[in-house]
Write a protein that holds these residues in place. Structure first.
Motif, PDB file in Angstrom:
ATOM      1  N   ARG A   9       6.420  77.880  38.661  1.00 52.46           N
ATOM      2  CA  ARG A   9       7.833  78.220  38.461  1.00 52.46           C
ATOM      3  C   ARG A   9       8.099  79.682  38.820  1.00 52.46           C
ATOM      4  N   ALA A  10       7.208  80.597  38.400  1.00 53.33           N
ATOM      5  CA  ALA A  10       7.393  82.023  38.668  1.00 53.33           C
ATOM      6  C   ALA A  10       7.325  82.303  40.170  1.00 53.33           C
ATOM      7  N   ALA A  11       6.383  81.663  40.860  1.00 50.06           N
ATOM      8  CA  ALA A  11       6.256  81.869  42.306  1.00 50.06           C
ATOM      9  C   ALA A  11       7.489  81.331  43.028  1.00 50.06           C
ATOM     10  N   ALA A  12       7.944  80.123  42.662  1.00 48.78           N
ATOM     11  CA  ALA A  12       9.123  79.535  43.288  1.00 48.78           C
ATOM     12  C   ALA A  12      10.359  80.405  43.035  1.00 48.78           C
ATOM     13  N   HIS A  13      10.506  80.871  41.823  1.00 44.08           N
ATOM     14  CA  HIS A  13      11.650  81.720  41.478  1.00 44.08           C
ATOM     15  C   HIS A  13      11.614  83.019  42.293  1.00 44.08           C
ATOM     16  N   ALA A  14      10.439  83.635  42.414  1.00 40.66           N
ATOM     17  CA  ALA A  14      10.309  84.888  43.174  1.00 40.66           C
ATOM     18  C   ALA A  14      10.663  84.688  44.647  1.00 40.66           C
ATOM     19  N   MET A  15      10.384  83.486  45.168  1.00 38.93           N
ATOM     20  CA  MET A  15      10.699  83.190  46.567  1.00 38.93           C
ATOM     21  C   MET A  15      12.141  82.732  46.748  1.00 38.93           C
ATOM     22  N   GLY A  16      12.794  82.352  45.651  1.00 38.76           N
ATOM     23  CA  GLY A  16      14.174  81.883  45.741  1.00 38.76           C
ATOM     24  C   GLY A  16      14.282  80.444  46.215  1.00 38.76           C
ATOM     25  N   ILE A  17      13.273  79.623  45.907  1.00 37.53           N
ATOM     26  CA  ILE A  17      13.321  78.193  46.267  1.00 37.53           C
ATOM     27  C   ILE A  17      13.132  77.372  45.000  1.00 37.53           C
ATOM     28  N   SER A  18      13.445  76.091  45.108  1.00 39.27           N
ATOM     29  CA  SER A  18      13.326  75.245  43.916  1.00 39.27           C
ATOM     30  C   SER A  18      11.853  75.013  43.580  1.00 39.27           C
ATOM     31  N   GLU A  19      11.603  74.869  42.295  1.00 44.43           N
ATOM     32  CA  GLU A  19      10.242  74.610  41.829  1.00 44.43           C
ATOM     33  C   GLU A  19       9.733  73.277  42.373  1.00 44.43           C
TER      34      GLU A  19
END
Length: 186
Positions: A9-19
């Motif tokens: 979730r943290a990686a997806a959020h940092a990239m600005g894409i859905s989990e």
């Protein structure tokens, strides 16, 4: 692909894409487009090869050098105004374990090669025939000199013409060896 992040979730959020999308890319249930692979590679400081195949061509001895674009040399090229924020377009792996450095002395190859510059040279010699019409480091049979020259065919088989940038050409030269030039360091 969540290197440096505690959760998917943290990686997806940092990239600005859905989990969900991130998770599908990570577990292989959704194909990754080339554009997405480029984005993941930039984001994680990896390579497109690794993102798409799981194999990293940056093996032992390789140095990963980013390609930032092109520079004009008589052609119009759109240049980035902020190099720090420039997009990395690709990468080139240079295997330094298979390379040697040679320092330029003399001015016969100016303006291509300048005195004091360093040549990155493939450590293993190749047949001079493989380097025809290329700049190469060559070793002359008659006196053992090592020179950087443009290598051309001579009229005599097994002999070569050594072309300088601004010096005297030598023709009908027998060579002991030739080495491929991989790059320069100023």
């Amino acid at each position: 692909m969540k290197r440096g992040y505690d959760t998917r979730r943290a990686a997806a959020h940092a990239m600005g894409i859905s989990e969900v999308t991130y998770g599908q890319h990570e577990n292989g249930t959704r194909p990754i487009s080339k554009n997405a692979a480029e984005r993941y590679a930039r984001f994680f400081g990896s390579t497109i090869d690794y993102i798409l195949t799981g194999r990293d061509r940056r093996g032992a001895g390789n140095v990963y050098v980013p390609v930032m674009g092109k520079v004009g040399a008589g052609a119009q090229v759109d240049m980035p105004t902020d190099y720090a924020g420039s997009e990395i377009l690709d990468d080139i792996a240079i295997n330094l374990a298979e390379a040697s450095l040679l320092q330029i002395e003399g001015e016969s190859m100016m303006p291509r090669y300048l005195p004091g510059e360093w040549l990155i040279v493939d450590r293993h010699p190749v047949s001079p025939e493989h380097l025809i019409n290329q700049y190469a480091v060559v070793q002359v049979e008659t006196d053992g000199r090592r020179l950087v020259k443009m290598l051309r065919k001579s009229a005599n088989p097994g002999r070569y013409r050594l072309v300088s940038g601004n010096g005297t050409e030598e023709d009908n030269v027998a060579l002991i060896a030739a080495w491929r030039i991989k790059g320069t360091i100023a």
